[in-house]
Structures are given as C-alpha cells and as structure tokens.
Motif scaffolding. Structure first.
Motif, PDB file in Angstrom:
ATOM      1  N   CYS A 256       0.823  -1.204   0.000  1.00  0.00           N
ATOM      2  CA  CYS A 256       0.000   0.000   0.000  1.00  0.00           C
ATOM      3  C   CYS A 256       0.860   1.258   0.000  1.00  0.00           C
ATOM      4  CB  CYS A 256      -0.910  -0.024   1.226  1.00  0.00           C
ATOM      5  SG  CYS A 256      -1.906   1.448   1.458  1.00  0.00           S
ATOM      6  N   GLY A 257       1.944   1.236   0.778  1.00  0.00           N
ATOM      7  CA  GLY A 257       2.825   2.394   0.882  1.00  0.00           C
ATOM      8  C   GLY A 257       4.200   1.983   1.373  1.00  0.00           C
ATOM      9  N   LEU A 258       5.157   2.904   1.215  1.00  0.00           N
ATOM     10  CA  LEU A 258       6.539   2.669   1.641  1.00  0.00           C
ATOM     11  C   LEU A 258       7.058   3.943   2.311  1.00  0.00           C
ATOM     12  CD1 LEU A 258       7.801   1.007  -1.674  1.00  0.00           C
ATOM     13  CD2 LEU A 258       7.293  -0.208   0.461  1.00  0.00           C
ATOM     14  N   ILE A 259       6.399   4.346   3.381  1.00  0.00           N
ATOM     15  CA  ILE A 259       6.641   5.683   3.917  1.00  0.00           C
ATOM     16  C   ILE A 259       8.076   5.878   4.393  1.00  0.00           C
ATOM     17  CG2 ILE A 259       5.898   5.198   6.290  1.00  0.00           C
ATOM     18  CD1 ILE A 259       4.477   7.979   6.184  1.00  0.00           C
ATOM     19  N   SER A 260       8.771   4.803   4.759  1.00  0.00           N
ATOM     20  CA  SER A 260      10.161   4.948   5.202  1.00  0.00           C
ATOM     21  C   SER A 260      11.081   5.365   4.056  1.00  0.00           C
ATOM     22  CB  SER A 260      10.663   3.641   5.821  1.00  0.00           C
ATOM     23  OG  SER A 260      10.875   2.655   4.821  1.00  0.00           O
ATOM     24  N   GLN A 261      10.613   5.244   2.819  1.00  0.00           N
ATOM     25  CA  GLN A 261      11.458   5.504   1.658  1.00  0.00           C
ATOM     26  C   GLN A 261      11.141   6.838   0.967  1.00  0.00           C
ATOM     27  OE1 GLN A 261      13.866   2.853   0.997  1.00  0.00           O
ATOM     28  NE2 GLN A 261      12.997   2.603   3.049  1.00  0.00           N
ATOM     29  N   TYR A 262      10.111   7.531   1.423  1.00  0.00           N
ATOM     30  CA  TYR A 262       9.636   8.693   0.672  1.00  0.00           C
ATOM     31  C   TYR A 262      10.581   9.887   0.724  1.00  0.00           C
ATOM     32  CZ  TYR A 262       5.076   6.368   0.374  1.00  0.00           C
ATOM     33  OH  TYR A 262       4.065   5.486   0.114  1.00  0.00           O
ATOM     34  N   ASN A 263      11.304  10.038   1.812  1.00  0.00           N
ATOM     35  CA  ASN A 263      12.093  11.259   1.995  1.00  0.00           C
ATOM     36  C   ASN A 263      13.586  10.987   2.145  1.00  0.00           C
ATOM     37  OD1 ASN A 263       9.819  12.999   1.939  1.00  0.00           O
ATOM     38  ND2 ASN A 263       9.351  12.433   4.046  1.00  0.00           N
ATOM     39  N   ILE A 264      14.073   9.934   1.455  1.00  0.00           N
ATOM     40  CA  ILE A 264      15.500   9.657   1.460  1.00  0.00           C
ATOM     41  C   ILE A 264      16.026   9.706   0.027  1.00  0.00           C
ATOM     42  CG2 ILE A 264      15.465   8.313   3.585  1.00  0.00           C
ATOM     43  CD1 ILE A 264      15.419   5.787   1.962  1.00  0.00           C
ATOM     44  N   ASP A 265      17.280  10.119  -0.124  1.00  0.00           N
ATOM     45  CA  ASP A 265      17.861  10.293  -1.458  1.00  0.00           C
ATOM     46  C   ASP A 265      17.997   8.971  -2.198  1.00  0.00           C
ATOM     47  OD1 ASP A 265      18.039  12.998  -1.074  1.00  0.00           O
ATOM     48  OD2 ASP A 265      20.107  12.937  -0.344  1.00  0.00           O
ATOM     49  N   GLU A 266      18.463   7.939  -1.505  1.00  0.00           N
ATOM     50  CA  GLU A 266      18.692   6.637  -2.113  1.00  0.00           C
ATOM     51  C   GLU A 266      17.818   5.597  -1.435  1.00  0.00           C
ATOM     52  OE1 GLU A 266      20.468   5.834  -4.702  1.00  0.00           O
ATOM     53  OE2 GLU A 266      21.214   7.863  -5.046  1.00  0.00           O
ATOM     54  N   PRO A 267      16.755   5.139  -2.091  1.00  0.00           N
ATOM     55  CA  PRO A 267      15.902   4.123  -1.474  1.00  0.00           C
ATOM     56  C   PRO A 267      16.702   2.882  -1.090  1.00  0.00           C
ATOM     57  CG  PRO A 267      14.872   5.022  -3.441  1.00  0.00           C
ATOM     58  CD  PRO A 267      16.269   5.562  -3.406  1.00  0.00           C
ATOM     59  N   GLU A 268      16.329   2.277   0.027  1.00  0.00           N
ATOM     60  CA  GLU A 268      17.026   1.097   0.517  1.00  0.00           C
ATOM     61  C   GLU A 268      16.716  -0.119  -0.356  1.00  0.00           C
ATOM     62  OE1 GLU A 268      16.895   2.292   5.259  1.00  0.00           O
ATOM     63  OE2 GLU A 268      15.389   0.969   4.408  1.00  0.00           O
ATOM     64  N   GLY A 269      17.722  -0.935  -0.567  1.00  0.00           N
ATOM     65  CA  GLY A 269      17.510  -2.165  -1.312  1.00  0.00           C
ATOM     66  C   GLY A 269      16.877  -3.231  -0.441  1.00  0.00           C
ATOM     67  N   CYS A 270      16.294  -4.233  -1.085  1.00  0.00           N
ATOM     68  CA  CYS A 270      15.651  -5.339  -0.378  1.00  0.00           C
ATOM     69  C   CYS A 270      16.492  -6.598  -0.601  1.00  0.00           C
ATOM     70  CB  CYS A 270      14.225  -5.531  -0.895  1.00  0.00           C
ATOM     71  SG  CYS A 270      13.213  -6.556   0.165  1.00  0.00           S
ATOM     72  N   ARG A 271      16.981  -7.215   0.493  1.00  0.00           N
ATOM     73  CA  ARG A 271      17.929  -8.313   0.388  1.00  0.00           C
ATOM     74  C   ARG A 271      17.269  -9.683   0.376  1.00  0.00           C
ATOM     75  NH1 ARG A 271      19.667  -4.925   4.303  1.00  0.00           N
ATOM     76  NH2 ARG A 271      18.940  -6.378   5.903  1.00  0.00           N
TER      77      ARG A 271
END
Length: 347
Positions: A256-271
């Motif tokens: 539905c959403g990824l709010i932890s990623q909205y305000n960072i320059d480089e989105p985190e990868g998923c391992r």
C-alpha cells in the motif's frame, strides 16, 4: 451581483526534491473569490471546504513532474496544495451536482475551491456519521484498507496478519477488518502511546514499538512463531526485509505504501526477495483508484459496523488552514495518532 469572499489558501512555495519537505515549503495567504460559478464555465463546481485530509501520498504531489505518480492532481509553485477533503457545494454548472450537496474527493487546500471537471467528487448520502469520516474511514483510507485487504490479500479465517504503520489512517482499519474476518492480527507502530491504542482501543491481538526492537526479524518470530500469512505493507525498508523471512508458504503481501522511503535520497535495497520464490509468496502493489467500483459494496459492510460499534476510528484533528502544513509534515515524522484531519469549517 455575486458575493465576493476572502479565501485563505495554503500554497506550494516550490517543488521539493531530494530532501524531506518542511513547513516552509508551503505558505498561507489570502485572496478573494466570487461565490458564483462564472457563466461561461461548464461542468464546474464551487465548494466550501469543510475538512481536509493529510495523506502520505501527498509527498508525490509536490515533486517535479518527471518524478510524480500518475492519476493524482498536482499543484505548481504558487498554487494551492491539492488533496482529499469534504466540502459543501455552493454553486454548480455540472449536471450531477447542485447547491447544498455534500461531497468528498479531490479538492484544494483553501476555504473555497472552484473545481473544473470534478470527476473525483462523490456525493455524501449518509450523514448520520461524522462528516470528517469521509476524509478517512468512509473515504480514500477506508477504500484503500478494504481493497488491499479483501481484494488483494483475500483473507481466510484463522490466518496470521501483520500490519505496519498500524495506527495510521489505513492500518488501523486493516487490523479491524482482519478481526472481523476471524484473523489473528499484530501491528507495529512508533510509540508506546500508539501501541497501547492498537491493543486497548482498536482491538489488535498484539502490537509492538518497532523503534524499541533492535532485531525486527527476532521481533516478528516472537509475535508470529508460525509465520505470517498476510502482510499489509505501509513502511518498506528494513521492515519489509524482516517480514519476507517470516512469511508462510503461499503468503500474500499487499503493498500500500513505503513511507520509510519517501524522503531519502537513495531508497534502501531489499535483500530477502528470494523468499518470494522459496515460499511462493505473492507481493502485489495496488492503487485504490482501481477499486472505486466497489465503493457501494464497501459502504454496505463498513457503515453498519460503525453504527454497531464494531469498528473504532481514531482521528487526530487540528483546527484551521494555518495548521495544515505542520499537520502534513508531521505524518512523515509519525507525530499523528490516527487519521490526520484539518478542520477548515464546521458549517
């Protein structure tokens, strides 16, 4: 002669890219507006805004055009912020709306809005519940929770459900829908106050403060020793990575959403995406706009549940347009407890 009124507005100062938005990216001003649809304009609705909704997706409304998501309306610098709200029709040249109609849908952050081609507006027919509910449980948030949980995840009685950002506008409803469906549900939130709210008022089986957990994988194993059947994703990042390790075979994830990623320059990868394969998990993103045709079906379920006290809805209400910028920015810091609503007028 049409009455001319002062019209307080919240305007976008400039597009916000590459950093977190701040209150100073918006400013409040006042102009004037005629309370009559111009005679040359067809299919236009003039509304008085009553309640405005603060939603995480509004982050995408203030980005430059090449980074915007589709199917939203966007302000340009110097124009009012756009978002969902509840309003009263004052004048209309659109055949489907007349003076006095109450509506909810996309509007602008101002006291009065002249809305051309108002296809997004939906008439409010049930007024025996608070009108502010149409910014949340009976509006976009409610439809999002319903579509994501029942249409995307398709729950079965007895399944194990995890909801991140569980005290927010959507998450609190997903948890309650899960309980109505006979599921076991755990939520995560960012403060003791929110955790207590989830467990003691909203009715989650369990909840935890993710900020106090140094090992999210271990935390999920503690609350889901048999694994997770359904994950309603509102956060992304480290939480999603931990969840993937704890999904059961044939589990479902509604993104539905990824709010932890909205305000960072480089989105985190998923391992841990390999668990999608080994556990045959289905992960699906969705937009509520694809499920508008289910609105009446949604109302048939949720309105009786509200009136019978089977669903609790928590709102975080602030008064006045001048409070709107701080309320919106507070979403991204987790300051709100429940659905964030701005009261423009109670008339």
């Amino acid at each position: 002669m049409a009455q001319v009124m002062s019209n307080k507005q919240v305007l976008l100062r400039d597009f916000v890219n590459g950093r977190s938005p701040t209150e100073s990216d918006m400013y409040v001003t006042t102009n004037t507006l005629s309370l009559k649809v111009p005679p040359q304009d067809s299919n236009v609705v003039l509304v008085k805004n009553l309640y405005l909704s603060c939603d995480p997706m509004m982050r995408f409304l203030i980005m430059k055009s090449d980074q915007r998501m589709s199917k939203y309306i966007y302000p340009s610098p110097g124009s009012p912020i756009c978002g969902y709200g509840v309003a009263k029709v004052l004048d209309s040249s659109h055949p489907e709306f007349k003076e006095g109609d109450l509506v909810w849908g996309l509007t602008r952050w101002e006291e009065y809005s002249l809305l051309p081609n108002p296809q997004s507006l939906i008439k409010i027919h049930h007024t025996d519940v608070p009108l502010s509910y149409y910014t949340g449980i009976l509006g976009m948030a409610g439809k999002t929770a319903y579509a994501g949980f029942f249409e995307v995840c398709r729950p079965k009685k007895g399944e194990y459900v995890f909801v991140s950002a569980a005290s927010g506008a959507v998450g609190q409803l997903v948890g309650q829908f899960a309980k109505l469906a006979g599921c076991y549900v755990v939520g995560s939130a960012g403060s003791k106050e929110k955790v207590d709210l989830l467990k003691n008022k909203i009715g989650f089986d369990e909840a935890f403060n993710y900020k106090e957990e140094h090992d999210l994988d271990a935390a999920l194993k503690r609350y889901f020793p048999e694994g997770i059947d359904i994950y309603f994703e509102n956060v992304g990042g480290e939480m999603l990575d931990a969840v993937l390790q704890n999904m059961r075979v044939h589990g479902r994830i509604a993104v539905c959403g990824l709010i932890s990623q909205y305000n960072i320059d480089e989105p985190e990868g998923c391992r841990n995406l390999i668990y999608l394969i080994s556990k045959q998990v289905r992960m699906q993103g969705f937009l509520v706009f694809s499920y508008y045709h289910l609105y009446e079906k949604f109302l048939e379920m949720v309105l009786p549940a509200i009136k019978e006290g089977k669903i609790t809805y928590v709102e975080d209400v602030v008064e006045g347009l001048e409070s709107a910028p701080a309320a919106l920015i507070g979403l991204y810091a987790g300051r709100n407890v429940g659905k964030q609503v701005v009261v423009v007028s109670r008339e």
